[in-house]
Design a protein around this motif. Structure first.
Motif, mmCIF file in Angstrom:
data_model
loop_
_atom_site.group_PDB
_atom_site.id
_atom_site.type_symbol
_atom_site.label_atom_id
_atom_site.label_comp_id
_atom_site.label_asym_id
_atom_site.label_seq_id
_atom_site.Cartn_x
_atom_site.Cartn_y
_atom_site.Cartn_z
ATOM 1 N N VAL A 1 -15.861 -16.619 9.577
ATOM 2 C CA VAL A 1 -15.678 -15.257 9.105
ATOM 3 C C VAL A 1 -15.995 -15.181 7.613
ATOM 4 N N ALA A 2 -15.478 -16.153 6.871
ATOM 5 C CA ALA A 2 -15.695 -16.185 5.428
ATOM 6 C C ALA A 2 -17.188 -16.233 5.110
ATOM 7 N N ARG A 3 -17.877 -17.094 5.822
ATOM 8 C CA ARG A 3 -19.302 -17.251 5.570
ATOM 9 C C ARG A 3 -20.034 -15.948 5.836
ATOM 10 N N LEU A 4 -19.748 -15.355 6.973
ATOM 11 C CA LEU A 4 -20.427 -14.118 7.338
ATOM 12 C C LEU A 4 -20.122 -12.993 6.344
ATOM 13 N N ALA A 5 -18.872 -12.986 5.883
ATOM 14 C CA ALA A 5 -18.483 -11.915 4.958
ATOM 15 C C ALA A 5 -18.866 -12.256 3.521
ATOM 16 N N GLY A 6 -19.298 -13.490 3.309
ATOM 17 C CA GLY A 6 -19.663 -13.914 1.969
ATOM 18 C C GLY A 6 -18.479 -14.039 1.038
ATOM 19 N N VAL A 7 -17.364 -14.482 1.572
ATOM 20 C CA VAL A 7 -16.174 -14.693 0.742
ATOM 21 C C VAL A 7 -15.586 -16.068 1.070
ATOM 22 N N SER A 8 -14.478 -16.376 0.460
ATOM 23 C CA SER A 8 -13.849 -17.664 0.729
ATOM 24 C C SER A 8 -12.852 -17.538 1.868
ATOM 25 N N ASP B 1 -14.869 -6.500 9.279
ATOM 26 C CA ASP B 1 -16.062 -6.327 10.123
ATOM 27 C C ASP B 1 -16.555 -7.677 10.636
ATOM 28 N N ALA B 2 -16.599 -8.618 9.731
ATOM 29 C CA ALA B 2 -17.088 -9.935 10.129
ATOM 30 C C ALA B 2 -16.200 -10.508 11.228
ATOM 31 N N ALA B 3 -14.898 -10.366 11.040
ATOM 32 C CA ALA B 3 -13.964 -10.902 12.035
ATOM 33 C C ALA B 3 -14.197 -10.240 13.384
ATOM 34 N N ARG B 4 -14.387 -8.931 13.334
ATOM 35 C CA ARG B 4 -14.584 -8.216 14.589
ATOM 36 C C ARG B 4 -15.886 -8.636 15.250
ATOM 37 N N ASP B 5 -16.958 -8.682 14.443
ATOM 38 C CA ASP B 5 -18.259 -9.033 15.005
ATOM 39 C C ASP B 5 -18.238 -10.422 15.645
ATOM 40 N N LEU B 6 -17.519 -11.315 15.008
ATOM 41 C CA LEU B 6 -17.482 -12.683 15.520
ATOM 42 C C LEU B 6 -16.491 -12.832 16.671
ATOM 43 N N GLY B 7 -15.652 -11.849 16.832
ATOM 44 C CA GLY B 7 -14.599 -11.976 17.838
ATOM 45 C C GLY B 7 -13.594 -13.035 17.417
ATOM 46 N N TYR B 8 -13.321 -13.036 16.120
ATOM 47 C CA TYR B 8 -12.436 -14.060 15.598
ATOM 48 C C TYR B 8 -10.987 -13.848 16.033
ATOM 49 N N VAL B 9 -10.371 -14.915 16.466
ATOM 50 C CA VAL B 9 -8.944 -14.896 16.805
ATOM 51 C C VAL B 9 -8.289 -16.088 16.137
#
Lengths: 365, 365
Positions: B46-53, B79-87
């Motif tokens: 998620v961090a990578r996709l969002a460009g944050v730590s 958004d990144a979390a949602r797109d990735l389906g992060y849980v």
DNA sequence: TTGAAAGCGGTACCAA
DNA sequence: TTGGTACCGCTTTCAA
């Protein structure tokens, strides 16, 4: 009445004040533990006490076969573990392993009859016996998708869920690493295995039996108790399905599980001229039979009655109650199925019809 | 009958081959993911996709109030979390946190009647509502102590257990960090809270009622079904306890849940000249009443019968069945108690008597 | 406002 | 035969 009994002195130091952030980690030079050691011992504690490395502790305690540890060392490690009362940390272990042995099961919404709850219990035992950890979830107020996400946090290896989980939910769980997603209910869901329990079958065999007995105007009891409509609806539908072109007619009979409600139903049954009633189950059948009897309606002469579940009480009634016996798979069978599906993920979704119904004819029909 | 339906292509790369042991971790230079990204996304993804730590991800997703994150960043992360389906990974989280929200509950050994299983269900729901994770354990073939150790691996914050857990087991669980160990059963165990269910009370009130009705030779049904002796024994004992110096006598009546067994019992009851029977519960009472009736024994004239559990069927029998109504605390009450004990560990062990019994006199006594 | 990094407790690879 | 150590995924200082 809370009767205080014994005083526990241990104030439980909250476990947090353990030092964090110390690169060199000099470990309290000298002083043989002025502070009681970490509230709950870790493998590092065992290693220290045994004078070995954490790796060795792991090898010994897991009997790692790929590595040979000398007998004296093994003994020292085991003794240290025992003295410390060391217990491995499941979360840490599965974090490292990358998977769990958790099987998620729903807590039934309503106390759903002895058959169902017995099956659930047996299944839990059987799964425990297969070394799975059974987690009951009762997701209060979480709608399908959010619920699925919440469950996915546990990274279950398998999930049993009601079909209202939805395709989305299935996808969420699979992507979280679940190797088997299994729905439990009337419909199937794409991408998931399905354990079907088609209660229409119960109504179908009951109706077929009644028709065979020459009955043509058939009442079907619909319990008004909430939660039961889940079963009652399909059973009614099953009755309807049993009449392709028969001249038989079906009538719905709402009934609350109270004597008064049953008494009120009798005139209705008379007016409609029903010659048979499928009473949802044996308990409602007993209730209805009592009311019919009190009103002087002859059973089965005037009106036949059939129940379901084959409870002992049906045999004790006079006339003896005809019933539909429902057979579900055993807990161990089901557990074995779950286990197989877990072992072979990627397998195409399977559907299994679990419910088998057959009439036990007695005197009431 | 396994009907194959849909083919799932994802062969699930076993998740292990992910590169291990790579200090710099160059991350597949260039090539926009020729390999599908890590099977199950982590906060790092998620961090990578969002460009944050990863820290920022954690802050955002947990709404950490001690830290202020700009709105644009929040959105990108979400958004990144949602797109990735992060849980999030519960095990990792609680490993870090140092504690879980797991409440351990035993799987009942036998299908123990509707009251008990309803209570269990309600309790599970209530605990889920309090944000606990309910884990059912059914420790097959693990004797008290080993069982306790196995349970301790989960680091439960609270444990409900049968009293055969033992003092040792309690100690093991407490040392593993359990903030509340609660036994559920007739005895109490040192160091643990106790939820007592004294079934002697059921027998006691039943007997008192019968004596009050002028009965002096009292039979007590003992179900031969395994598992029920757990309840039957105390109920019998309770009957005995109700006669301090009364001239009343108590007789044991073993009974299997079958018509034949009940029929065989009738002559015994006659020989002994019993003027009353406490039939264990309503179902056994119904069975017995049928047999007595068929043998022409008058109820209550010749022999009074009383059951227990206050099932509906008792009201439908003729004569209407007197019974002992058993009241247990509600699920939410119990859950609140557990929660309170968890919040205040170190508190002195408490004992609560949960079972309340009172007679519902009807026509059979 | 954000990032780097230390650890939580175990496991397993690699080197010694 | 054993030890060092990198990770699993996440939270949370501390510093920038």
């Amino acid at each position: 009445m809370p009767c205080v009994m014994v005083q526990i002195p241990k104030p439980q130091p909250a476990r947090k004040p353990r030092k964090t952030r110390t690169p060199p980690k000099p470990r309290e030079s000298a002083a043989p533990s002025p502070v009681p050691p970490s509230p709950v011992p870790t493998s590092a504690d065992v290693a220290r006490l045994a004078g070995v490395s954490r790796a060795t502790v792991s090898y010994v305690l897991n009997n790692t076969s790929a590595v040979r540890i000398s007998e004296p060392t093994r003994r020292r490690v085991r003794d240290a573990a025992r003295d410390l009362g060391y217990v491995p940390h499941a979360a840490a272990r599965s974090l490292r392993a990358g998977h769990t042995r958790i099987v998620l099961m729903p807590t039934p919404r309503v106390p759903a009859g002895p058959l169902y709850s017995t099956l659930f219990n047996d299944l839990q035992w059987a799964l425990s016996g297969l070394d799975y950890t059974v987690v009951q979830y009762g997701s209060v107020s979480l709608r399908g998708d959010d619920a699925a996400r919440a469950w996915a946090e546990l990274r279950p290896v398998a999930v049993l869920a009601p079909p209202d989980l939805g395709t989305q939910g299935v996808e969420v769980l699979r992507r979280s690493g679940a190797r088997a997603v299994i729905t439990l209910g009337p419909q199937r869901v794409e991408g998931a295995h399905a354990l079907l329990m088609d209660h229409r079958e119960v109504g179908r065999v009951a109706a077929a039996h009644l028709v065979e007995r020459g009955r043509h105007r058939i009442g079907v009891v619909l319990p008004t108790e909430p939660g039961l409509d889940h079963f009652a609806g399909p059973r009614l539908e099953g009755v309807r399905l049993a009449f392709p072109g028969t001249g038989a007619a079906v009538f719905e009979l709402p009934l609350a599980y109270e004597e008064e409600s049953a008494a009120q139903l009798v005139p209705r049954i008379r007016e409609l001229g029903l010659d048979a009633v499928f009473a949802y189950n044996d308990e409602y059948a007993m209730l209805l039979m009592r009311a019919l009897h009190d009103a002087g309606v002859g059973i089965p002469g005037e009106t036949a009655v059939i129940g379901a579940d084959d409870l002992m009480l049906g045999r004790l009634l006079r006339p003896r109650l005809s019933t539909v016996r429902i057979e579900l798979p055993s807990g161990p069978e089901l557990a074995a199925l779950v286990d197989r599906l877990v072992r072979d993920p990627g397998a195409a979704p399977e559907s299994h019809e679990m419910l088998r119904a057959r009439v036990v004819p007695r005197e009431s029909t």
